[in-house]
Motif scaffolding. Structure first.
Motif, PDB file in Angstrom:
ATOM      1  N   LEU A 171      -1.280 -40.917 -19.775  1.00  0.00           N
ATOM      2  CA  LEU A 171      -0.797 -42.294 -19.841  1.00  0.00           C
ATOM      3  C   LEU A 171       0.660 -42.360 -20.295  1.00  0.00           C
ATOM      4  CD1 LEU A 171      -2.410 -44.826 -19.161  1.00  0.00           C
ATOM      5  CD2 LEU A 171      -2.809 -45.163 -21.603  1.00  0.00           C
ATOM      6  N   GLN A 172       1.478 -43.072 -19.522  1.00  0.00           N
ATOM      7  CA  GLN A 172       2.884 -43.261 -19.883  1.00  0.00           C
ATOM      8  C   GLN A 172       3.160 -44.685 -20.330  1.00  0.00           C
ATOM      9  OE1 GLN A 172       5.033 -42.007 -16.379  1.00  0.00           O
ATOM     10  NE2 GLN A 172       4.121 -39.966 -16.478  1.00  0.00           N
ATOM     11  N   MET A 173       2.383 -45.607 -19.803  1.00  0.00           N
ATOM     12  CA  MET A 173       2.615 -47.007 -20.157  1.00  0.00           C
ATOM     13  C   MET A 173       1.284 -47.704 -20.407  1.00  0.00           C
ATOM     14  SD  MET A 173       4.390 -49.958 -17.903  1.00  0.00           S
ATOM     15  CE  MET A 173       6.034 -49.325 -17.830  1.00  0.00           C
ATOM     16  N   LEU A 174       1.142 -48.255 -21.607  1.00  0.00           N
ATOM     17  CA  LEU A 174      -0.059 -49.017 -21.946  1.00  0.00           C
ATOM     18  C   LEU A 174       0.367 -50.427 -22.329  1.00  0.00           C
ATOM     19  CD1 LEU A 174      -3.082 -49.273 -22.537  1.00  0.00           C
ATOM     20  CD2 LEU A 174      -2.682 -48.276 -24.788  1.00  0.00           C
ATOM     21  N   THR A 175      -0.016 -51.404 -21.512  1.00  0.00           N
ATOM     22  CA  THR A 175       0.401 -52.788 -21.723  1.00  0.00           C
ATOM     23  C   THR A 175      -0.826 -53.695 -21.750  1.00  0.00           C
ATOM     24  OG1 THR A 175       2.438 -52.300 -20.528  1.00  0.00           O
ATOM     25  CG2 THR A 175       1.924 -54.602 -20.860  1.00  0.00           C
ATOM     26  N   LEU A 176      -1.165 -54.156 -22.936  1.00  0.00           N
ATOM     27  CA  LEU A 176      -2.300 -55.071 -23.092  1.00  0.00           C
ATOM     28  C   LEU A 176      -1.794 -56.407 -23.616  1.00  0.00           C
ATOM     29  CD1 LEU A 176      -4.836 -52.551 -24.724  1.00  0.00           C
ATOM     30  CD2 LEU A 176      -4.513 -53.066 -22.310  1.00  0.00           C
ATOM     31  N   ARG A 177      -0.513 -56.646 -23.404  1.00  0.00           N
ATOM     32  CA  ARG A 177       0.186 -57.831 -23.881  1.00  0.00           C
ATOM     33  C   ARG A 177      -0.542 -59.125 -23.505  1.00  0.00           C
ATOM     34  NH1 ARG A 177       5.737 -58.975 -24.578  1.00  0.00           N
ATOM     35  NH2 ARG A 177       6.218 -61.117 -24.009  1.00  0.00           N
ATOM     36  N   SER A 178      -0.534 -60.072 -24.450  1.00  0.00           N
ATOM     37  CA  SER A 178      -1.037 -61.412 -24.177  1.00  0.00           C
ATOM     38  C   SER A 178      -2.493 -61.424 -23.696  1.00  0.00           C
ATOM     39  CB  SER A 178      -0.113 -62.084 -23.144  1.00  0.00           C
ATOM     40  OG  SER A 178      -0.271 -63.456 -23.176  1.00  0.00           O
ATOM     41  N   ASN A 179      -3.384 -60.933 -24.575  1.00  0.00           N
ATOM     42  CA  ASN A 179      -4.824 -61.034 -24.406  1.00  0.00           C
ATOM     43  C   ASN A 179      -5.397 -61.463 -25.746  1.00  0.00           C
ATOM     44  OD1 ASN A 179      -5.994 -60.004 -21.672  1.00  0.00           O
ATOM     45  ND2 ASN A 179      -4.256 -58.653 -22.065  1.00  0.00           N
ATOM     46  N   SER A 180      -6.677 -61.197 -25.977  1.00  0.00           N
ATOM     47  CA  SER A 180      -7.275 -61.569 -27.267  1.00  0.00           C
ATOM     48  C   SER A 180      -7.929 -60.361 -27.937  1.00  0.00           C
ATOM     49  CB  SER A 180      -8.314 -62.669 -27.072  1.00  0.00           C
ATOM     50  OG  SER A 180      -7.714 -63.795 -26.460  1.00  0.00           O
ATOM     51  N   LEU A 204       2.904 -41.003 -23.870  1.00  0.00           N
ATOM     52  CA  LEU A 204       3.131 -42.445 -23.833  1.00  0.00           C
ATOM     53  C   LEU A 204       4.605 -42.758 -24.084  1.00  0.00           C
ATOM     54  CD1 LEU A 204       1.168 -44.764 -23.343  1.00  0.00           C
ATOM     55  CD2 LEU A 204       1.067 -45.126 -25.812  1.00  0.00           C
ATOM     56  N   ASP A 205       5.165 -43.527 -23.155  1.00  0.00           N
ATOM     57  CA  ASP A 205       6.573 -43.890 -23.214  1.00  0.00           C
ATOM     58  C   ASP A 205       6.725 -45.323 -23.740  1.00  0.00           C
ATOM     59  OD1 ASP A 205       9.444 -43.420 -21.930  1.00  0.00           O
ATOM     60  OD2 ASP A 205       8.774 -45.417 -21.334  1.00  0.00           O
ATOM     61  N   SER A 206       5.763 -46.184 -23.359  1.00  0.00           N
ATOM     62  CA  SER A 206       5.849 -47.592 -23.732  1.00  0.00           C
ATOM     63  C   SER A 206       4.469 -48.122 -24.132  1.00  0.00           C
ATOM     64  CB  SER A 206       6.399 -48.386 -22.540  1.00  0.00           C
ATOM     65  OG  SER A 206       6.275 -49.766 -22.775  1.00  0.00           O
ATOM     66  N   LEU A 207       4.397 -48.718 -25.318  1.00  0.00           N
ATOM     67  CA  LEU A 207       3.143 -49.278 -25.819  1.00  0.00           C
ATOM     68  C   LEU A 207       3.380 -50.743 -26.173  1.00  0.00           C
ATOM     69  CD1 LEU A 207       0.217 -49.009 -26.884  1.00  0.00           C
ATOM     70  CD2 LEU A 207       1.150 -48.160 -29.030  1.00  0.00           C
ATOM     71  N   LEU A 238       7.232 -41.703 -27.305  1.00  0.00           N
ATOM     72  CA  LEU A 238       7.297 -43.173 -27.305  1.00  0.00           C
ATOM     73  C   LEU A 238       8.716 -43.674 -27.486  1.00  0.00           C
ATOM     74  CD1 LEU A 238       5.080 -45.349 -27.027  1.00  0.00           C
ATOM     75  CD2 LEU A 238       5.266 -45.702 -29.495  1.00  0.00           C
ATOM     76  N   ARG A 239       9.154 -44.513 -26.552  1.00  0.00           N
ATOM     77  CA  ARG A 239      10.489 -45.095 -26.638  1.00  0.00           C
ATOM     78  C   ARG A 239      10.436 -46.591 -26.931  1.00  0.00           C
ATOM     79  NH1 ARG A 239      14.655 -43.665 -23.777  1.00  0.00           N
ATOM     80  NH2 ARG A 239      14.223 -45.220 -22.199  1.00  0.00           N
ATOM     81  N   ARG A 240       9.358 -47.220 -26.514  1.00  0.00           N
ATOM     82  CA  ARG A 240       9.271 -48.663 -26.728  1.00  0.00           C
ATOM     83  C   ARG A 240       7.934 -49.003 -27.375  1.00  0.00           C
ATOM     84  NH1 ARG A 240       7.441 -52.853 -23.476  1.00  0.00           N
ATOM     85  NH2 ARG A 240       8.255 -54.783 -24.348  1.00  0.00           N
ATOM     86  N   LEU A 241       7.978 -49.656 -28.542  1.00  0.00           N
ATOM     87  CA  LEU A 241       6.763 -50.057 -29.250  1.00  0.00           C
ATOM     88  C   LEU A 241       6.835 -51.545 -29.543  1.00  0.00           C
ATOM     89  CD1 LEU A 241       4.128 -49.394 -30.834  1.00  0.00           C
ATOM     90  CD2 LEU A 241       5.554 -48.857 -32.803  1.00  0.00           C
ATOM     91  N   ASP A 242       5.924 -52.323 -28.973  1.00  0.00           N
ATOM     92  CA  ASP A 242       5.907 -53.769 -29.221  1.00  0.00           C
ATOM     93  C   ASP A 242       4.509 -54.207 -29.653  1.00  0.00           C
ATOM     94  OD1 ASP A 242       6.226 -56.483 -29.352  1.00  0.00           O
ATOM     95  OD2 ASP A 242       7.197 -56.692 -27.395  1.00  0.00           O
ATOM     96  N   LEU A 243       4.398 -54.543 -30.928  1.00  0.00           N
ATOM     97  CA  LEU A 243       3.134 -55.046 -31.472  1.00  0.00           C
ATOM     98  C   LEU A 243       3.348 -56.433 -32.063  1.00  0.00           C
ATOM     99  CD1 LEU A 243       1.976 -51.777 -33.337  1.00  0.00           C
ATOM    100  CD2 LEU A 243       1.336 -52.494 -31.066  1.00  0.00           C
ATOM    101  N   SER A 244       4.330 -57.144 -31.536  1.00  0.00           N
ATOM    102  CA  SER A 244       4.677 -58.465 -32.064  1.00  0.00           C
ATOM    103  C   SER A 244       3.537 -59.464 -31.871  1.00  0.00           C
ATOM    104  CB  SER A 244       5.915 -59.009 -31.343  1.00  0.00           C
ATOM    105  OG  SER A 244       7.009 -58.147 -31.545  1.00  0.00           O
ATOM    106  N   TYR A 245       3.550 -60.519 -32.674  1.00  0.00           N
ATOM    107  CA  TYR A 245       2.554 -61.585 -32.570  1.00  0.00           C
ATOM    108  C   TYR A 245       1.127 -61.061 -32.643  1.00  0.00           C
ATOM    109  CZ  TYR A 245       6.488 -64.581 -31.609  1.00  0.00           C
ATOM    110  OH  TYR A 245       7.672 -65.246 -31.724  1.00  0.00           O
ATOM    111  N   ASN A 246       0.830 -60.352 -33.735  1.00  0.00           N
ATOM    112  CA  ASN A 246      -0.536 -59.974 -34.084  1.00  0.00           C
ATOM    113  C   ASN A 246      -0.745 -60.346 -35.548  1.00  0.00           C
ATOM    114  OD1 ASN A 246      -2.092 -58.481 -31.864  1.00  0.00           O
ATOM    115  ND2 ASN A 246      -0.043 -57.595 -31.663  1.00  0.00           N
ATOM    116  N   LYS A 247      -1.730 -59.722 -36.191  1.00  0.00           N
ATOM    117  CA  LYS A 247      -1.993 -60.026 -37.600  1.00  0.00           C
ATOM    118  C   LYS A 247      -1.961 -58.742 -38.418  1.00  0.00           C
ATOM    119  CE  LYS A 247      -4.823 -63.877 -36.091  1.00  0.00           C
ATOM    120  NZ  LYS A 247      -6.183 -64.239 -35.656  1.00  0.00           N
ATOM    121  N   LEU A 254      11.935 -51.113 -31.279  1.00  0.00           N
ATOM    122  CA  LEU A 254      10.816 -51.368 -32.189  1.00  0.00           C
ATOM    123  C   LEU A 254      10.661 -52.867 -32.371  1.00  0.00           C
ATOM    124  CD1 LEU A 254       8.739 -50.411 -34.414  1.00  0.00           C
ATOM    125  CD2 LEU A 254      10.626 -50.593 -36.037  1.00  0.00           C
ATOM    126  N   ALA A 255       9.518 -53.429 -31.955  1.00  0.00           N
ATOM    127  CA  ALA A 255       9.293 -54.869 -32.115  1.00  0.00           C
ATOM    128  C   ALA A 255       7.950 -55.102 -32.801  1.00  0.00           C
ATOM    129  CB  ALA A 255       9.322 -55.561 -30.757  1.00  0.00           C
TER     130      ALA A 255
END
Ligand SMILES: *[C@@H]1O[C@H](CO)[C@@H](O)[C@H](O)[C@H]1NC(C)=O
Ligand SMILES: *[C@@H]1O[C@H](CO)[C@@H](O)[C@H](O)[C@H]1NC(C)=O
Ligand SMILES: *[C@@H]1O[C@H](CO)[C@@H](O)[C@H](O)[C@H]1NC(C)=O
Length: 388
Positions: free
Chosen positions: A133-142, A157-160, A181-190, A205-206
């Protein structure tokens, strides 16, 4: 002659049939069972007739068979020999369901993108088996529950991107193991807890809008020589942001607004070189003087330290700084004269110096709005007549 041409035609026809039926059994059984389980864990009522998943009909044809005319028309891509699924990129069609742990059987997957749907429940720990896996995008779900520790085993993994979900708990302790990993975005979680040691090759890093806390330590950022963007606004980071932070060698953009930082230490850039362009430290609890060393960052074009507890004057260096285009210092306790350079310079600066204790800020200038604090508020803040 006639007969033989008919039989020729017949054998051609047979050949075509044989080719079609060969094409029908291309995809590996493990991938087929994983795709079936994937579709089965999505609520049928959430599968719109025009969506990609509606076209996934396992009784009609093989998922990797080409050309894709009526079935498996979208949502997946296969290897060139049509045996393995390499990309699962779902359309944002409002699918609701859980992500099956059997997804782990798609071991040749390089991209998994389920963004903008209604997947819920945990991210299965078995996802760590997807070693390609190089890109894992589960953005904007629940998605809920914590970020599985096993994710850190994904060495390619390059982008999460798990932003805009309901993930809680702390970041995996071994986050730094994701060496690609070059891009990590875990914004808008808890997410809670403090920053762990971060992956060494990170460039972005976001972690915006979480509940992360603690002091931002050098240990987390050690060796991150490629880090360009740091987006940590709307968290609960505290204490002092030390001088090493702005000296990260590739740093361009920092947003730490809406935290509870109390101090910033800033030194001049090493050899006068820095790519730092934008810094937002607004809405913290930063005390002390406006750090004059910011003026030595050659590319700095946007600086906000609005709504903090800064005291003292505005160094003249800022009003001479050609690169500066936006400056927000409103909502502090800055005193003295507003540097005249801001109002006479050829390069106009946008922003605000309002809501301070400044003198001589020309009301006609956009920079001076909103108006300054009242004399009594300023006097109280300084315990005396406010004088630089
Ligand atoms: C980290 O980045 C460097 C420079 O871009 C690259 O040469 C190296 O292969 C990367 N390491 C990994 C594990 O991807
Ligand atoms: C920094 O983040 C805050 C809050 O998320 C946002 O309102 C602000 O516009 C950002 N600052 C910059 C310079 O983009
Ligand atoms: C940042 O904090 C200020 C003051 O508490 C608040 O008014 C503002 O809405 C916050 N900004 C964001 C983007 O949350």
């Amino acid at each position: 002659m006639k007969l033989s041409s008919i039989s020729n035609a017949a054998s051609c026809f047979l050949l075509v049939i044989v080719q079609i039926s060969l094409a029908v059994a291309l995809t590996s059984p493990q991938d087929i069972s994983a795709l079936k389980a994937f579709k089965a864990s999505i609520k049928p009522s959430s599968i719109q007739p025009w969506s990609c998943l509606a076209s996934w009909d396992f009784t009609a044809t093989d998922p990797c068979a080409l050309p894709r005319r009526t079935h498996f028309t979208c949502g997946l891509l296969c290897s060139s020999d049509s045996t393995r699924v390499t990309q699962l990129t779902l359309d944002p069609a409002g699918y609701s369901g859980q992500l099956t742990p059997l997804i782990s059987q798609l071991t040749q997957l390089t991209i998994l993108d389920l963004s903008d749907n209604y997947f819920f429940g945990p991210i299965p720990a078995s996802i760590s088996s997807l070693s390609n896996l190089q890109m894992l995008t589960l953005r904007s779900n629940s998605f809920s529950s914590s970020v599985p520790d096993s994710l850190t085993q994904l060495k390619n993994l390059d982008s999460l991107d798990l932003s805009y979900n309901s993930l809680s708990g702390s970041l995996p302790k071994n986050t730094f193991l994701m060496s690609s990993l070059r891009r990590l975005d875990l914004s808008y979680n808890k997410l809670t807890g403090s920053l762990p040691k971060l992956p060494p090759n990170l460039s972005e890093l976001a972690l915006k809008n979480n509940v992360l806390s603690g002091v931002i330590t050098k240990n987390s950022f050690d060796g991150l020589t490629q880090l360009e963007v740091i987006e940590l606004s709307e968290n609960s980071f505290t204490g002092t942001l030390e001088a090493w932070f702005f000296l990260l060698p590739a740093l361009q953009q920092v947003n730490l607004s809406n935290n509870t930082l109390t101090r910033v230490g800033i030194s001049k850039p090493v050899d006068g070189r820095s790519d730092l362009v934008a810094v937002d430290l607004g809405f913290n609890k930063i005390q002390g003087y406006l750090p004059v060393n910011f003026a030595d960052y050659p590319m700095l074009s946007s600086l906000s330290m609005r709504y903090n507890r800064l005291r003292g004057g505005i160094p003249l260096e800022f009003s001479h700084k050609k690169s500066l285009k936006r400056l927000f210092l409103d909502g502090n306790f800055l005193i003295g004269k507003a540097p005249i350079g801001f109002f006479t310079g050829d390069v106009p600066v946008a922003g605000s110096l309002g809501d301070n204790c400044l003198q001589g800020c020309p009301v006609s200038s956009q920079l001076c709005s909103p108006s300054q604090k009242s004399y009594s508020v300023c006097k109280q803040a300084y315990g005396r007549r406010p004088r630089p």
